[in-house]
Design a protein around this motif. Structure first.
Motif, PDB file in Angstrom:
ATOM      1  N   LEU A 470     -80.108 -23.874 -19.021  1.00  0.00           N
ATOM      2  CA  LEU A 470     -80.559 -23.565 -17.662  1.00  0.00           C
ATOM      3  C   LEU A 470     -81.169 -24.807 -17.017  1.00  0.00           C
ATOM      4  CD1 LEU A 470     -82.161 -20.018 -18.151  1.00  0.00           C
ATOM      5  CD2 LEU A 470     -79.821 -20.602 -17.482  1.00  0.00           C
ATOM      6  N   GLY A 471     -81.842 -25.634 -17.832  1.00  0.00           N
ATOM      7  CA  GLY A 471     -82.342 -26.909 -17.315  1.00  0.00           C
ATOM      8  C   GLY A 471     -81.210 -27.812 -16.875  1.00  0.00           C
ATOM      9  N   PHE A 472     -80.082 -27.749 -17.598  1.00  0.00           N
ATOM     10  CA  PHE A 472     -78.911 -28.518 -17.181  1.00  0.00           C
ATOM     11  C   PHE A 472     -78.384 -28.020 -15.836  1.00  0.00           C
ATOM     12  CE2 PHE A 472     -77.149 -30.348 -21.432  1.00  0.00           C
ATOM     13  CZ  PHE A 472     -78.405 -30.874 -21.708  1.00  0.00           C
ATOM     14  N   MET A 473     -78.579 -26.734 -15.552  1.00  0.00           N
ATOM     15  CA  MET A 473     -78.201 -26.209 -14.236  1.00  0.00           C
ATOM     16  C   MET A 473     -78.965 -26.928 -13.135  1.00  0.00           C
ATOM     17  SD  MET A 473     -77.936 -22.053 -14.671  1.00  0.00           S
ATOM     18  CE  MET A 473     -78.113 -21.882 -12.877  1.00  0.00           C
ATOM     19  N   VAL A 474     -80.260 -27.139 -13.352  1.00  0.00           N
ATOM     20  CA  VAL A 474     -81.086 -27.834 -12.356  1.00  0.00           C
ATOM     21  C   VAL A 474     -80.549 -29.244 -12.145  1.00  0.00           C
ATOM     22  CG1 VAL A 474     -83.413 -28.572 -11.728  1.00  0.00           C
ATOM     23  CG2 VAL A 474     -83.081 -26.458 -13.037  1.00  0.00           C
ATOM     24  N   ASP A 475     -80.192 -29.916 -13.245  1.00  0.00           N
ATOM     25  CA  ASP A 475     -79.680 -31.279 -13.130  1.00  0.00           C
ATOM     26  C   ASP A 475     -78.372 -31.323 -12.349  1.00  0.00           C
ATOM     27  OD1 ASP A 475     -81.829 -31.877 -14.654  1.00  0.00           O
ATOM     28  OD2 ASP A 475     -80.735 -32.529 -16.419  1.00  0.00           O
ATOM     29  N   ARG A 476     -77.484 -30.386 -12.642  1.00  0.00           N
ATOM     30  CA  ARG A 476     -76.215 -30.351 -11.902  1.00  0.00           C
ATOM     31  C   ARG A 476     -76.473 -30.041 -10.428  1.00  0.00           C
ATOM     32  NH1 ARG A 476     -70.901 -30.132 -13.669  1.00  0.00           N
ATOM     33  NH2 ARG A 476     -69.404 -29.223 -12.191  1.00  0.00           N
ATOM     34  N   ALA A 477     -77.455 -29.181 -10.164  1.00  0.00           N
ATOM     35  CA  ALA A 477     -77.810 -28.887  -8.773  1.00  0.00           C
ATOM     36  C   ALA A 477     -78.358 -30.130  -8.078  1.00  0.00           C
ATOM     37  CB  ALA A 477     -78.833 -27.754  -8.719  1.00  0.00           C
ATOM     38  N   SER A 478     -79.107 -30.958  -8.793  1.00  0.00           N
ATOM     39  CA  SER A 478     -79.634 -32.186  -8.187  1.00  0.00           C
ATOM     40  C   SER A 478     -78.515 -33.182  -7.910  1.00  0.00           C
ATOM     41  CB  SER A 478     -80.694 -32.819  -9.098  1.00  0.00           C
ATOM     42  OG  SER A 478     -80.128 -33.361 -10.280  1.00  0.00           O
ATOM     43  N   ASP A 479     -77.501 -33.206  -8.773  1.00  0.00           N
ATOM     44  CA  ASP A 479     -76.370 -34.099  -8.560  1.00  0.00           C
ATOM     45  C   ASP A 479     -75.620 -33.721  -7.286  1.00  0.00           C
ATOM     46  OD1 ASP A 479     -74.375 -35.976  -8.928  1.00  0.00           O
ATOM     47  OD2 ASP A 479     -73.326 -34.855 -10.473  1.00  0.00           O
ATOM     48  N   TYR A 480     -75.439 -32.408  -7.075  1.00  0.00           N
ATOM     49  CA  TYR A 480     -74.744 -31.947  -5.867  1.00  0.00           C
ATOM     50  C   TYR A 480     -75.692 -31.796  -4.675  1.00  0.00           C
ATOM     51  CZ  TYR A 480     -70.279 -30.996  -8.124  1.00  0.00           C
ATOM     52  OH  TYR A 480     -69.065 -31.132  -8.751  1.00  0.00           O
ATOM     53  N   GLY A 481     -76.970 -32.025  -4.899  1.00  0.00           N
ATOM     54  CA  GLY A 481     -77.930 -31.758  -3.841  1.00  0.00           C
ATOM     55  C   GLY A 481     -78.922 -32.868  -3.609  1.00  0.00           C
ATOM     56  N   SER A 482     -78.441 -34.043  -3.253  1.00  0.00           N
ATOM     57  CA  SER A 482     -79.320 -35.142  -2.879  1.00  0.00           C
ATOM     58  C   SER A 482     -78.831 -35.745  -1.564  1.00  0.00           C
ATOM     59  CB  SER A 482     -79.352 -36.227  -3.961  1.00  0.00           C
ATOM     60  OG  SER A 482     -78.202 -37.058  -3.873  1.00  0.00           O
ATOM     61  N   GLU A 483     -79.591 -36.656  -1.032  1.00  0.00           N
ATOM     62  CA  GLU A 483     -79.187 -37.339   0.206  1.00  0.00           C
ATOM     63  C   GLU A 483     -78.098 -38.376  -0.042  1.00  0.00           C
ATOM     64  OE1 GLU A 483     -82.177 -38.981   2.668  1.00  0.00           O
ATOM     65  OE2 GLU A 483     -83.277 -37.108   2.918  1.00  0.00           O
ATOM     66  N   ILE A 484     -77.657 -38.500  -1.277  1.00  0.00           N
ATOM     67  CA  ILE A 484     -76.561 -39.421  -1.584  1.00  0.00           C
ATOM     68  C   ILE A 484     -75.241 -38.671  -1.673  1.00  0.00           C
ATOM     69  CG2 ILE A 484     -75.856 -41.267  -3.158  1.00  0.00           C
ATOM     70  CD1 ILE A 484     -78.550 -41.683  -1.743  1.00  0.00           C
ATOM     71  N   SER A 485     -75.300 -37.366  -1.856  1.00  0.00           N
ATOM     72  CA  SER A 485     -74.099 -36.541  -1.910  1.00  0.00           C
ATOM     73  C   SER A 485     -73.391 -36.563  -0.560  1.00  0.00           C
ATOM     74  CB  SER A 485     -74.486 -35.112  -2.291  1.00  0.00           C
ATOM     75  OG  SER A 485     -73.358 -34.280  -2.384  1.00  0.00           O
ATOM     76  N   PHE A 509     -74.609 -37.716   5.024  1.00  0.00           N
ATOM     77  CA  PHE A 509     -74.656 -37.068   3.716  1.00  0.00           C
ATOM     78  C   PHE A 509     -74.558 -35.564   3.862  1.00  0.00           C
ATOM     79  CE2 PHE A 509     -79.086 -37.502   5.055  1.00  0.00           C
ATOM     80  CZ  PHE A 509     -79.627 -36.255   4.777  1.00  0.00           C
ATOM     81  N   CYS A 510     -74.303 -34.920   2.737  1.00  0.00           N
ATOM     82  CA  CYS A 510     -74.054 -33.491   2.688  1.00  0.00           C
ATOM     83  C   CYS A 510     -75.214 -32.783   1.999  1.00  0.00           C
ATOM     84  CB  CYS A 510     -72.748 -33.255   1.926  1.00  0.00           C
ATOM     85  SG  CYS A 510     -72.464 -31.561   1.448  1.00  0.00           S
ATOM     86  N   GLU A 511     -75.804 -31.821   2.672  1.00  0.00           N
ATOM     87  CA  GLU A 511     -76.843 -30.991   2.059  1.00  0.00           C
ATOM     88  C   GLU A 511     -76.222 -29.633   1.743  1.00  0.00           C
ATOM     89  OE1 GLU A 511     -81.386 -29.347   2.822  1.00  0.00           O
ATOM     90  OE2 GLU A 511     -80.135 -29.938   4.530  1.00  0.00           O
ATOM     91  N   ALA A 512     -76.008 -29.374   0.466  1.00  0.00           N
ATOM     92  CA  ALA A 512     -75.301 -28.161   0.055  1.00  0.00           C
ATOM     93  C   ALA A 512     -76.204 -26.939   0.119  1.00  0.00           C
ATOM     94  CB  ALA A 512     -74.773 -28.332  -1.363  1.00  0.00           C
ATOM     95  N   ASN A 513     -75.575 -25.794   0.301  1.00  0.00           N
ATOM     96  CA  ASN A 513     -76.262 -24.511   0.208  1.00  0.00           C
ATOM     97  C   ASN A 513     -76.098 -23.999  -1.221  1.00  0.00           C
ATOM     98  OD1 ASN A 513     -77.290 -21.941   0.407  1.00  0.00           O
ATOM     99  ND2 ASN A 513     -75.878 -21.233   1.989  1.00  0.00           N
ATOM    100  N   TYR A 514     -77.194 -23.896  -1.942  1.00  0.00           N
ATOM    101  CA  TYR A 514     -77.134 -23.457  -3.345  1.00  0.00           C
ATOM    102  C   TYR A 514     -76.763 -21.978  -3.474  1.00  0.00           C
ATOM    103  CZ  TYR A 514     -79.388 -27.862  -4.570  1.00  0.00           C
ATOM    104  OH  TYR A 514     -79.681 -29.195  -4.753  1.00  0.00           O
TER     105      TYR A 514
END
Length: 638
Positions: A470-485, A509-514
């Motif tokens: 579940l912690g890896f979920m947070v990391d993947r969410a951060s990868d898809y959810g930063s100002e660099i995405s 940049f893209c701000e995704a909807n989780y």
């Protein structure tokens, strides 16, 4: 290497020949298929699984020329060698990684070489369980001292071998543990979530194999996290209003950075820095943003989204945007030049701003592009993060471009709304862990309270295991959810932060909807991770530990060493890993206290040449970096 002090050194298949064309084709970079292990967590320079599997096999299987009593002629040796090549050809495609018939054939060949070398015969070819037991008892373990993303230990385990790995980097260590160490501890165990227990109460016996029970729980509690997060912060992710008045779920908000215009005629207006105005380049579905001069809008301008057909000339104009890779940008209001030196100066001074450029929503027939609205901006501005990740980005101008423009901290890489969301997700990992623990006890798991990091296997350790993924979920969410995405205009999809092995500066940049239907949706993320876990071999006790390779602690001479060392100076593994480390530390520090005891990943003895860590002239910096690399490498090899 066998434990026999005077073993017969026999020629291995890898020393003679390999079917390189087939191995190369299977190793070629492609879009990761469903369940592909690299989808578990982002890492850098992850090794192709097909190549790892083939090399391990050929490293452990004797070449026929080593057994002249069994293959006395060159013709017999060549025939046997071709047969072994066919075994490799069959096992290197990704589809073969879950085919026990193919894998058992490969395992038997390894077992045969091991057995012949100690004067025994291997188990029967058709007895897969006996072959695995034999390899566990008689074959030498495989050890990768630079295990990184875990490809080599994983493929060693897939071949039925005991697998060990180590790395200095705690992010890499935890990825390795999640791939090869955790799944075997809970293999063939039924899931503990309420739905699974209700099914069992109705008489539905668990039919899963490997780590599929663990995977089911990762998916279940990942969905719980997603639903609970939406209850808490869903108001920050409003629906979009379509032209017909109906509502649609937002996929992403597309933002453009802004900088104060240097032209006095612009009267201090913040003007957009846009790499391309094109939002969708798909034929028949083209969409783009235009700048509209409007005295009533902030700074006298606004974005307006348009859809339809474009001539080649018009599309080329829109793709130019207002900033390029060379020369800098231009003021959208006056046409004045804005060199990069000026933009850097402004970024480090008053800072850059953001302006909503477009909204991507989920329509009945695909993605819909909408103009920004005041309401959407107001809601985004309501986000007030209560916690932000600590730490400044490294002074590494080659790989980290954002500090040049004033974005110097990890927190500065995220919008306030992204920080609120990721913090909420991180906090929910601990809450989900408590739910797993209660459900595991209710399901009859051992009440032994030994935690996972101390080699526990009871309910407490199981809760730690689920929490890790579940912690890896947070990391993947951060990868898809930063100002660099960024937004992929050809695929109408989200590209993560690490499109390459660096953190570049992105202008729009893209701000995704989780909570939308995309690769950033938490349900999608939990499904991707659970599919990886479900397909892991989980067939042998293996271990990945944190270790400085220059230390001799934990090293055994009976290991078969198989490794691919870090790139000399091409990738700053530790610096890049800190992007995830700051979120891992918040999510998983209580689960893995030793791994996350530091403020950031260790860098002092990282085995790469990093010129930017050495002060002085260019020649001096390069000399110091080379000398450091050689000194650490020498200690490692002794």
């Amino acid at each position: 290497m066998l434990t026999d002090p005077n073993p017969t050194i026999r020629r291995k298949l890898i020393e003679v020949s390999l079917p390189l064309d087939e191995i190369g084709a299977a190793s070629k970079k492609q879009k990761a298929p469903k369940g592909y292990p690299t989808s578990l967590h982002k890492y850098w320079a992850q090794r192709p699984l097909a190549a790892c599997r083939a090399v391990l096999f050929a490293q452990l299987v004797d070449d026929p020329s080593a057994w002249r009593d069994r293959f006395p002629t060159e013709e017999a040796q060549e025939s046997e060698r071709n047969r072994l090549h066919d075994v490799i050809r069959a096992m290197v495609p990704w589809e073969a990684s879950s085919n026990e018939t193919i894998l058992n054939a490969a395992r038997w060949e390894i077992a045969r070489s091991v057995a012949w070398n100690i004067g025994e015969e291997p188990p029967p070819r058709e007895d897969g369980e006996a072959i695995l037991r034999y390899l566990q008892e008689k074959a030498p373990p495989v050890y990768d001292p630079f295990s990184g993303g875990g490809s080599i230990p994983l493929e060693a385990q897939r071949l039925g071998l005991r697998a060990y790995g180590s790395d200095l980097n705690p992010v890499a260590v935890l990825i390795g543990k999640a791939l090869v160490e955790i799944p075997p501890k809970f293999a063939r165990q039924a899931p503990v979530n309420p739905d699974a227990r209700a099914e069992a109460a109705r008489g539905g016996a668990w039919q899963g194999r490997g780590a599929q029970g663990l995977a089911e729980d990762v998916r279940y509690y990942g969905k719980w996290m997603r639903d609970e997060a939406e209850k808490r912060i869903g108001e920050l992710y409003p629906k979009a209003t379509l032209p017909d008045g109906s509502e649609a779920t937002v996929i992403a908000w597309l933002w453009a950075r802004t900088v104060r215009s240097p032209d006095p005629a612009a009267k201090g207006a913040m003007v957009p820095l846009v790499s391309s105005f094109m939002l969708s380049t798909k034929e028949g579905k083209k969409a783009w943003a235009e700048i509209v001069h409007d005295a009533n809008a902030p700074d006298g301008w606004r974005f307006e989204v348009r859809n339809g057909d474009l001539s080649a000339e018009e599309e080329a104009r829109l793709k130019k945007g207002t900033i390029g890779r060379s020369g800098g940008g231009v003021c959208a209001l006056t046409g004045s030049a804005m060199p990069f030196s000026y933009i850097r100066q402004e970024g480090k001074g008053i800072g850059l701003g953001n302006r909503l450029m477009a909204i991507v929503a989920e329509g009945k027939k695909g993605r819909i592009y909408l103009s920004p609205t005041v309401e959407q901006v107001v809601i985004a501005d309501q986000a007030r993060p209560q916690w932000v990740p600590d730490g400044e980005l490294p002074n590494n101008p080659r790989d980290f471009k954002t500090p040049n423009y004033g974005l110097k901290t990890f927190a500065s890489l995220f919008t306030p709304r992204q920080l609120v969301a990721l913090t909420t997700f991180s906090d929910l990992v601990a809450e989900a862990r408590e739910k797993v623990l209660q459900d595991a006890v209710a399901a009859g798991r051992s009440t032994d309270s030994t935690p996972l990091h101390e080699a526990g296997t009871g309910a407490t350790a199981y809760a730690d295991a689920v929490a890790t993924y579940l912690g890896f979920m947070v990391d993947r969410a951060s990868d898809y959810g930063s100002e660099i995405s960024t937004w992929l205009t050809d695929d109408n999809a989200i590209r993560g932060t690490f499109g390459r092995q660096a953190i570049p500066m992105t202008w729009d940049f893209c701000e995704a909807n989780y909570f939308g239907k995309s690769s950033a949706d938490l349900n999608t993320i939990s499904k991707v991770i659970s599919e990886v876990v479900s397909g892991l071999p989980a067939n042998s006790d293996s271990f990945v530990f944190q270790r400085d390779i220059s230390s001799k602690e934990g090293y055994k001479k009976s290991y078969i060493i198989n490794t691919d060392p870090p790139y000399y100076d091409n990738i700053g593994y530790a610096d890049l890993s800190d992007f995830f480390y700051v979120w891992m530390k918040k999510s998983l520090q209580d689960v893995w206290p030793e791994l996350f005891r530091r403020l950031s990943t260790p860098k002092g003895s990282e085995l790469i040449a990093t010129p930017y860590r050495h002060n002085g002239s260019r020649d001096c910096v390069e000399f110091c970096a080379v000398a450091f690399f050689q000194a650490i490498g020498k200690r490692s090899s002794n």
